[in-house]
Design an enzyme around this catalytic site. Structure first.
Site, mmCIF file in Angstrom:
data_model
loop_
_atom_site.group_PDB
_atom_site.id
_atom_site.type_symbol
_atom_site.label_atom_id
_atom_site.label_comp_id
_atom_site.label_asym_id
_atom_site.label_seq_id
_atom_site.Cartn_x
_atom_site.Cartn_y
_atom_site.Cartn_z
ATOM 1 N N LYS A 1 49.670 29.061 46.088
ATOM 2 C CA LYS A 1 50.680 29.974 46.650
ATOM 3 C C LYS A 1 51.567 29.224 47.657
ATOM 4 O O LYS A 1 52.776 29.454 47.723
ATOM 5 C CB LYS A 1 49.981 31.157 47.320
ATOM 6 C CG LYS A 1 49.227 32.034 46.313
ATOM 7 C CD LYS A 1 48.287 33.006 47.007
ATOM 8 C CE LYS A 1 47.444 33.771 45.995
ATOM 9 N NZ LYS A 1 46.317 34.503 46.604
ATOM 10 N N GLY B 1 49.997 39.050 45.786
ATOM 11 C CA GLY B 1 49.921 40.332 45.066
ATOM 12 C C GLY B 1 51.016 41.314 45.409
ATOM 13 O O GLY B 1 52.178 41.121 45.055
ATOM 14 N N LYS C 1 49.848 32.021 39.431
ATOM 15 C CA LYS C 1 50.249 31.042 40.454
ATOM 16 C C LYS C 1 49.895 29.615 40.074
ATOM 17 O O LYS C 1 50.624 28.685 40.362
ATOM 18 C CB LYS C 1 49.649 31.411 41.810
ATOM 19 C CG LYS C 1 48.144 31.371 41.854
ATOM 20 C CD LYS C 1 47.582 32.543 42.594
ATOM 21 C CE LYS C 1 47.766 33.762 41.738
ATOM 22 N NZ LYS C 1 47.135 34.947 42.065
ATOM 23 N N ALA D 1 48.199 41.004 23.342
ATOM 24 C CA ALA D 1 47.356 39.944 22.781
ATOM 25 C C ALA D 1 46.139 39.789 23.676
ATOM 26 O O ALA D 1 46.272 39.639 24.895
ATOM 27 C CB ALA D 1 48.131 38.634 22.714
ATOM 28 N N ARG E 1 41.790 38.307 23.868
ATOM 29 C CA ARG E 1 40.847 37.366 23.254
ATOM 30 C C ARG E 1 39.850 38.099 22.366
ATOM 31 O O ARG E 1 39.555 37.673 21.265
ATOM 32 C CB ARG E 1 40.100 36.624 24.373
ATOM 33 C CG ARG E 1 40.246 35.132 24.241
ATOM 34 C CD ARG E 1 39.301 34.377 25.127
ATOM 35 N NE ARG E 1 38.901 35.076 26.333
ATOM 36 C CZ ARG E 1 39.080 34.623 27.556
ATOM 37 N NH1 ARG E 1 39.675 33.470 27.740
ATOM 38 N NH2 ARG E 1 38.656 35.294 28.600
ATOM 39 N N GLU F 1 36.869 34.752 42.679
ATOM 40 C CA GLU F 1 37.318 34.309 41.353
ATOM 41 C C GLU F 1 36.145 33.707 40.588
ATOM 42 O O GLU F 1 35.216 33.158 41.202
ATOM 43 C CB GLU F 1 38.387 33.215 41.500
ATOM 44 C CG GLU F 1 39.625 33.615 42.266
ATOM 45 C CD GLU F 1 40.664 34.311 41.410
ATOM 46 O OE1 GLU F 1 40.584 34.240 40.175
ATOM 47 O OE2 GLU F 1 41.559 34.936 42.006
ATOM 48 N N VAL G 1 52.390 35.413 44.228
ATOM 49 C CA VAL G 1 52.043 35.070 45.618
ATOM 50 C C VAL G 1 51.746 36.349 46.403
ATOM 51 O O VAL G 1 52.611 37.205 46.557
ATOM 52 C CB VAL G 1 53.188 34.285 46.310
ATOM 53 C CG1 VAL G 1 52.824 33.971 47.748
ATOM 54 C CG2 VAL G 1 53.495 33.003 45.555
ATOM 55 N N ILE H 1 52.503 42.111 48.206
ATOM 56 C CA ILE H 1 53.490 41.824 49.259
ATOM 57 C C ILE H 1 54.754 41.269 48.604
ATOM 58 O O ILE H 1 54.684 40.276 47.883
ATOM 59 C CB ILE H 1 52.954 40.774 50.269
ATOM 60 C CG1 ILE H 1 51.683 41.281 50.954
ATOM 61 C CG2 ILE H 1 54.014 40.424 51.299
ATOM 62 C CD1 ILE H 1 51.088 40.296 51.966
ATOM 63 N N GLY I 1 44.086 42.621 43.624
ATOM 64 C CA GLY I 1 43.632 43.937 43.164
ATOM 65 C C GLY I 1 44.563 44.466 42.099
ATOM 66 O O GLY I 1 45.738 44.105 42.024
#
Ligand code: HSE
Length: 444
Positions: free
Chosen positions: A207, A136, A107, A45, A47, A192, A134, A138, A306
């Site tokens: 996070k 990415g 998050k 789905a 936009r 962002e 939290v 890790i 990333g």
């Protein structure tokens, strides 16, 4: 011979969604062997149905109705990678009500609606998995839920936002100002769309709230977190910190006094000794240091954002989801056991940040005239704050009467420091709002 198919729907096919799709496609045969099922990338789905995407997907597989996708009974797993909290919440609730597994990187959604969504997963018989939410790539969620299950957590702290770490690292390494480095971070697409998430500490705070829940079993509100971003840090702060043996890092800190059962959650820039492992985690990397009463301190370092790193975490949850679906298991060791967490968090209270004790870094812009240093010292003495070092630096403009006064203090209560700041701000010789940064002292 593979017995069954697992069908995955994607709510959102942006950067992370495309990464998950791409890696699932590329590694299809290895994953099939490993998981014993055939993974079908069924639908997505989005936009904008007309936008071209970097994955192989037919127009028939695309819809602009994310709610209909969440309700599609043919899907086993829904990857919610829309972001935001309104539509994402509805999609998640619909999918969980149908007993599906929802895998997310969201998050902000977990931080604000976690209690409701985990309850919905339990009631619908599905699962809600969130490793990618939290830091990415890790594997901090599974590490805390599974590998460190024997522990009570006295301290968790770390670099939870890669964009701020990138900015602070380049300032220090290349003697750039905050604004110069921010321009580069924007150009590279690190910041962002809502810049406040990164620069004002909110992404790290989301996070931290999730980590606090995992560690202590209680959902704290974002308002319970003392949040300060990095917009006030400038090159001289990073340079002075460096000359004093520290680095400036935006840290998320969750500390618990195991005797009084009180927790403090905070996100702020801090000076941290260069000897500390976390202080040496630079660029876009994240780090989380976890101190448990059994294991001692464990530090995890890796890429916190990333496409590929986040896709790696989402796919690890998909693998867990497949195991749960194949075995018909109602409980997964990697997800949240609500009853256990309810008991864990039952007696926990929030401590006031004013109770914290720390050494501090204080930068003042003051008029360079007789008695100013004495005035500053008098205010600090009045609040029982003991000075450790003082540096004064003149402006590079020769006729500028304002100079920077940098002080570090010995350990004192934050309450004393806040009262001092209030009084310093009122001095006629103090020309702009003082900058106050804790100097944190962690073993590692
Ligand atoms: N903007 C975040 C960061 C990644 O810079 O770490 C998503 O949480």
């Amino acid at each position: 011979m593979t017995e069954r198919e697992i069908k995955i729907g994607f709510a959102g096919l942006g950067v992370v969604g495309q990464g998950v799709w791409k890696h699932l496609e590329r590694n299809a045969s290895a994953l099939e062997q490993r998981l014993g099922v055939r993974i079908v990338l069924a639908r997505a789905a989005v936009r904008d149905l007309t936008k071209s995407r970097g994955v192989t997907i037919t127009p028939e597989q695309l819809t602009d109705d994310a709610i209909a996708l969440a309700r599609d009974p043919s899907l086993d797993i829904v990857c919610e990678l829309i972001g935001g909290t309104a539509l994402a919440r509805e999609v998640t609730l619909q999918a969980l009500a149908g007993g599906k597994v929802v895998v997310t990187a969201n998050k902000a959604l977990i931080c604000t609606h976690g209690a409701e969504l985990f309850q919905a997963a339990a009631e619908g018989g599905g699962h809600y998995l969130f490793e990618a939410s939290v830091c990415g790539g890790i594997p901090i969620i599974k590490t805390m839920r599974e590998s460190l299950v024997a522990n009570r957590f006295r301290l968790l702290y770390g670099i939870l936002n890669g964009t701020c770490n990138y900015i602070l690292t380049r300032m220090e390494r290349e003697s750039l100002t905050f604004h110069e480095t921010l321009q580069d971070a924007r150009r590279l697409g690190y910041v962002e769309a809502d810049e406040a998430l990164d620069l004002d500490g909110w992404d790290a705070a989301h996070k931290a709230v999730i980590l606090a829940y995992l560690a202590h079993g209680k959902w704290f509100n974002l308002e319970d977190v003392d949040v300060q971003g990095i917009r006030n840090i400038d090159l001289p702060d990073v340079q002075w910190a460096n000359s004093l043996g520290y680095k400036v890092k935006l840290l998320g800190i969750i500390s618990r006094d195991l005797d009084s059962n009180r927790v403090v959650i905070r996100v702020h820039p801090a000076l941290i000794s260069k000897r500390n492992v976390v202080a040496n985690v630079d660029d876009v990397f994240n780090a989380v240091s976890v101190t448990g009463d059994v294991v001692g301190t464990t530090v995890l370092i890796g890429r916190g954002a990333g496409q590929d790193a986040t896709a790696s975490a989402v796919i690890s949850d998909i693998a867990d989801a497949v195991s749960a679906i194949r075995s018909g298991s109602r409980a997964l060791s990697s997800e949240v056991d609500l009853e256990f967490y309810r008991r864990l968090g039952a007696d926990l209270a929030l401590a006031s940040p004013a109770e914290i004790r720390s050494a501090y870094y204080l930068r003042l812009s003051v008029l360079d005239r007789p008695g100013v240093l004495a005035d500053v010292a008098t205010v600090l003495a009045r609040h029982e704050v003991s000075i450790a070092t003082v540096i004064q630096r003149s402006s590079e403009e020769t006729d500028n009467p304002v100079v920077s006064l940098i002080l570090t203090t010995h350990e004192c209560s934050e309450a004393s420091m806040r009262c001092s700041l209030h009084d310093l701000d009122a001095l006629a010789s103090v020309r702009s709002r003082p900058l106050l940064l804790p100097i944190v002292d962690f073993d590692n």
